[in-house]
Design a protein around this motif. Structure first.
Motif, PDB file in Angstrom:
ATOM      1  N   PHE A  80     -41.015  -3.924  58.513  1.00  0.00           N
ATOM      2  CA  PHE A  80     -41.664  -3.787  57.204  1.00  0.00           C
ATOM      3  C   PHE A  80     -42.204  -2.382  56.995  1.00  0.00           C
ATOM      4  N   ASP A  81     -42.623  -1.737  58.101  1.00  0.00           N
ATOM      5  CA  ASP A  81     -43.087  -0.356  57.968  1.00  0.00           C
ATOM      6  C   ASP A  81     -41.921   0.569  57.599  1.00  0.00           C
ATOM      7  N   LEU A  82     -40.752   0.295  58.171  1.00  0.00           N
ATOM      8  CA  LEU A  82     -39.568   1.100  57.815  1.00  0.00           C
ATOM      9  C   LEU A  82     -39.205   0.885  56.348  1.00  0.00           C
ATOM     10  N   LEU A  83     -39.253  -0.366  55.950  1.00  0.00           N
ATOM     11  CA  LEU A  83     -38.965  -0.694  54.546  1.00  0.00           C
ATOM     12  C   LEU A  83     -39.977   0.003  53.637  1.00  0.00           C
ATOM     13  N   ARG A  84     -41.250  -0.050  54.040  1.00  0.00           N
ATOM     14  CA  ARG A  84     -42.314   0.605  53.256  1.00  0.00           C
ATOM     15  C   ARG A  84     -42.011   2.092  53.077  1.00  0.00           C
ATOM     16  N   THR A  85     -41.632   2.768  54.176  1.00  0.00           N
ATOM     17  CA  THR A  85     -41.393   4.210  54.099  1.00  0.00           C
ATOM     18  C   THR A  85     -40.293   4.504  53.086  1.00  0.00           C
ATOM     19  N   HIS A  86     -39.225   3.721  53.176  1.00  0.00           N
ATOM     20  CA  HIS A  86     -38.093   3.940  52.275  1.00  0.00           C
ATOM     21  C   HIS A  86     -38.494   3.676  50.822  1.00  0.00           C
ATOM     22  N   LEU A 117     -44.541  -6.545  52.791  1.00  0.00           N
ATOM     23  CA  LEU A 117     -44.445  -5.175  52.274  1.00  0.00           C
ATOM     24  C   LEU A 117     -45.783  -4.729  51.687  1.00  0.00           C
ATOM     25  N   ALA A 118     -46.434  -5.614  50.958  1.00  0.00           N
ATOM     26  CA  ALA A 118     -47.741  -5.269  50.367  1.00  0.00           C
ATOM     27  C   ALA A 118     -48.753  -4.961  51.482  1.00  0.00           C
ATOM     28  N   MET A 119     -48.742  -5.746  52.533  1.00  0.00           N
ATOM     29  CA  MET A 119     -49.659  -5.496  53.653  1.00  0.00           C
ATOM     30  C   MET A 119     -49.358  -4.162  54.314  1.00  0.00           C
ATOM     31  N   SER A 120     -48.075  -3.891  54.502  1.00  0.00           N
ATOM     32  CA  SER A 120     -47.679  -2.645  55.153  1.00  0.00           C
ATOM     33  C   SER A 120     -48.093  -1.438  54.302  1.00  0.00           C
ATOM     34  N   ILE A 121     -47.922  -1.518  52.998  1.00  0.00           N
ATOM     35  CA  ILE A 121     -48.323  -0.422  52.101  1.00  0.00           C
ATOM     36  C   ILE A 121     -49.838  -0.234  52.152  1.00  0.00           C
ATOM     37  N   ALA A 122     -50.573  -1.343  52.160  1.00  0.00           N
ATOM     38  CA  ALA A 122     -52.041  -1.252  52.167  1.00  0.00           C
ATOM     39  C   ALA A 122     -52.558  -0.592  53.439  1.00  0.00           C
ATOM     40  N   THR A 128     -53.321   1.899  47.869  1.00  0.00           N
ATOM     41  CA  THR A 128     -53.815   0.540  47.734  1.00  0.00           C
ATOM     42  C   THR A 128     -52.631  -0.292  47.252  1.00  0.00           C
ATOM     43  N   ALA A 129     -52.656  -1.548  47.560  1.00  0.00           N
ATOM     44  CA  ALA A 129     -51.531  -2.403  47.163  1.00  0.00           C
ATOM     45  C   ALA A 129     -52.054  -3.625  46.441  1.00  0.00           C
ATOM     46  N   LEU A 203     -52.528  -3.316  35.151  1.00  0.00           N
ATOM     47  CA  LEU A 203     -52.448  -3.229  36.612  1.00  0.00           C
ATOM     48  C   LEU A 203     -51.857  -1.889  37.042  1.00  0.00           C
ATOM     49  N   ARG A 204     -50.891  -1.409  36.285  1.00  0.00           N
ATOM     50  CA  ARG A 204     -50.217  -0.159  36.642  1.00  0.00           C
ATOM     51  C   ARG A 204     -51.117   1.062  36.421  1.00  0.00           C
ATOM     52  N   GLU A 205     -51.858   1.022  35.324  1.00  0.00           N
ATOM     53  CA  GLU A 205     -52.574   2.229  34.907  1.00  0.00           C
ATOM     54  C   GLU A 205     -53.974   2.382  35.512  1.00  0.00           C
ATOM     55  N   ARG A 206     -54.562   1.313  35.977  1.00  0.00           N
ATOM     56  CA  ARG A 206     -55.970   1.386  36.380  1.00  0.00           C
ATOM     57  C   ARG A 206     -56.212   2.318  37.569  1.00  0.00           C
ATOM     58  N   TYR A 207     -55.389   2.209  38.586  1.00  0.00           N
ATOM     59  CA  TYR A 207     -55.528   3.081  39.761  1.00  0.00           C
ATOM     60  C   TYR A 207     -54.173   3.709  40.054  1.00  0.00           C
ATOM     61  N   LYS A 208     -54.154   5.034  40.021  1.00  0.00           N
ATOM     62  CA  LYS A 208     -52.857   5.694  40.166  1.00  0.00           C
ATOM     63  C   LYS A 208     -52.332   5.652  41.605  1.00  0.00           C
ATOM     64  N   SER A 209     -53.193   5.436  42.572  1.00  0.00           N
ATOM     65  CA  SER A 209     -52.708   5.378  43.960  1.00  0.00           C
ATOM     66  C   SER A 209     -52.221   3.981  44.313  1.00  0.00           C
ATOM     67  N   ARG A 210     -52.281   3.080  43.336  1.00  0.00           N
ATOM     68  CA  ARG A 210     -51.949   1.689  43.615  1.00  0.00           C
ATOM     69  C   ARG A 210     -50.459   1.391  43.406  1.00  0.00           C
ATOM     70  N   ILE A 211     -49.900   0.695  44.375  1.00  0.00           N
ATOM     71  CA  ILE A 211     -48.534   0.182  44.227  1.00  0.00           C
ATOM     72  C   ILE A 211     -48.667  -1.307  43.899  1.00  0.00           C
ATOM     73  N   VAL A 212     -48.058  -1.732  42.813  1.00  0.00           N
ATOM     74  CA  VAL A 212     -48.147  -3.136  42.432  1.00  0.00           C
ATOM     75  C   VAL A 212     -46.800  -3.811  42.701  1.00  0.00           C
ATOM     76  N   ILE A 213     -46.837  -4.848  43.537  1.00  0.00           N
ATOM     77  CA  ILE A 213     -45.615  -5.580  43.883  1.00  0.00           C
ATOM     78  C   ILE A 213     -45.626  -6.920  43.158  1.00  0.00           C
ATOM     79  N   PHE A 214     -44.544  -7.214  42.465  1.00  0.00           N
ATOM     80  CA  PHE A 214     -44.437  -8.469  41.728  1.00  0.00           C
ATOM     81  C   PHE A 214     -43.418  -9.365  42.432  1.00  0.00           C
ATOM     82  N   ASP A 215     -43.887 -10.505  42.903  1.00  0.00           N
ATOM     83  CA  ASP A 215     -42.997 -11.501  43.499  1.00  0.00           C
ATOM     84  C   ASP A 215     -42.387 -12.299  42.344  1.00  0.00           C
TER      85      ASP A 215
END
Ligand SMILES: Nc1ncnc2c1ncn2[C@@H]1O[C@H](COP(=O)(O)OP(=O)(O)O)[C@@H](O)[C@H]1O
Ligand SMILES: [Mg+2]
Length: 279
Positions: A80-86, A117-122, A128-129, A203-215
């Motif tokens: 998952f860390d490899l996936l996160r990097t990519h 993936l969300a955990m790995s990004i966080a 933030t994820a 959700l996208r605009e509030r924090y620019k460092s945030r990655i939002v993942i939608f299942d």
């Protein structure tokens, strides 16, 4: 397995020249993404969630549900860390901050991958994820995490609660979850509504460092995912080994906008621990 790999490769080759041409967003948001990351320290202060409910997670329950990315000693977490990097590399290059995870048909492993993936990004301190359960027909995020869902997206959709009231911090720093407690009947209409569009923008605009993942739901069963995809920056396609036909994979790739397709994962491949073939 070989059959699926080849089907993916064939279908992908067909699209890859376009996929590689992924451009910065025409609205210019892409350009400012890198500089926004430098603001992340301020934002992380905000990210302490004075109001966000913190819930404790059970390691045993998580592992039983294949949620492993919180535990560096688990060999699967490296995948998952490899996936996160990519994924992060491609998202940064293109100024993307919202990621959809979908598959041709159900049971491909979308929810398992989305959570890990969300955990790995966080775990990256400058990130933030947020993980949003948008599979309104078969919501599973809360159950896999073992969270008691007192409040959820259902209450926002019903108008009984506001978004900040239903967000949960599941005991993993810098990770926030928007769970869905109950299946929703008219999910296609809801997912294509202005309310959901505004929520995604928020959700996208509030924090620019945030990655939002939608299942997301699967692509070929209903039009739920299709209704959502235009509102989300990019998409990851999960294909389960032996569970989708070549035709289903190709149909899915046709439905996805090639320039926003971040990659395809072959899940449930037979060689452990390399259970994820990523292209
Ligand atoms: N790599 C994998 N190997 C074996 N089983 C898996 C793998 N990934 C997911 N699963 C299992 O497959 C089932 C469906 O996974 P899930 O994430 O709920 O799929 P989806 O969200 O695509 O419907 C679950 O029981 C999950 O534990
Ligand atoms: Mg799911």
């Amino acid at each position: 397995m070989e059959r699926i790999k080849q089907a993916i490769l064939r279908a992908k080759n067909h699209q890859s020249s376009e996929a590689n041409l992924a451009q910065l967003r025409p609205d210019g948001q892409g350009k400012s993404f890198k500089s926004n990351i430098s603001k992340s320290q301020d934002e992380l202060v905000d990210f302490r969630y004075e109001n966000t409910r913190v819930v404790k997670l059970e390691k045993e329950h998580l592992e039983k549900n294949r949620i492993v990315a919180f535990d560096k000693s688990n060999p699967m977490s490296m995948n998952f860390d490899l996936l996160r990097t990519h994924v992060l590399q491609k998202m940064e290059e293109n100024g993307w901050r919202t990621l959809a995870i979908t598959s041709p048909t159900p049971e491909a492993g979308k929810t398992v991958i989305a959570i890990n993936l969300a955990m790995s990004i966080a775990q990256q301190t400058n990130r933030t994820a947020m993980l949003v359960d948008f599979d309104l027909r078969r919501p599973k995020v809360g159950a896999y995490l073992g969270m008691h869902m007192e409040k959820s997206l259902n209450d926002v959709l019903n108008g009984t609660d506001q978004l900040p009231d239903v967000l949960v911090n599941p005991d993993v720093p810098r990770l926030v979850v928007l769970p869905t407690r109950n299946a929703v009947k008219n999910s296609s209409e809801i997912l294509s509504s202005k309310k959901i569009g505004d929520l995604i923008t928020d959700l996208r605009e509030r924090y620019k460092s945030r990655i939002v993942i939608f299942d997301l739901p699967p692509l070929l069963v209903t039009d739920d995912a299709i209704a959502l995809l235009p509102k989300i920056d990019c998409v990851l396609l999960v294909v389960a080994n032996g569970m989708s036909t070549k035709r289903e994979i190709e149909d899915s790739l046709r439905l996805l906008p090639a320039e926003n397709l971040i990659g395809t994962i072959l899940n449930k491949a037979d060689v452990e621990p390399k259970a994820y073939y990523y292209d």
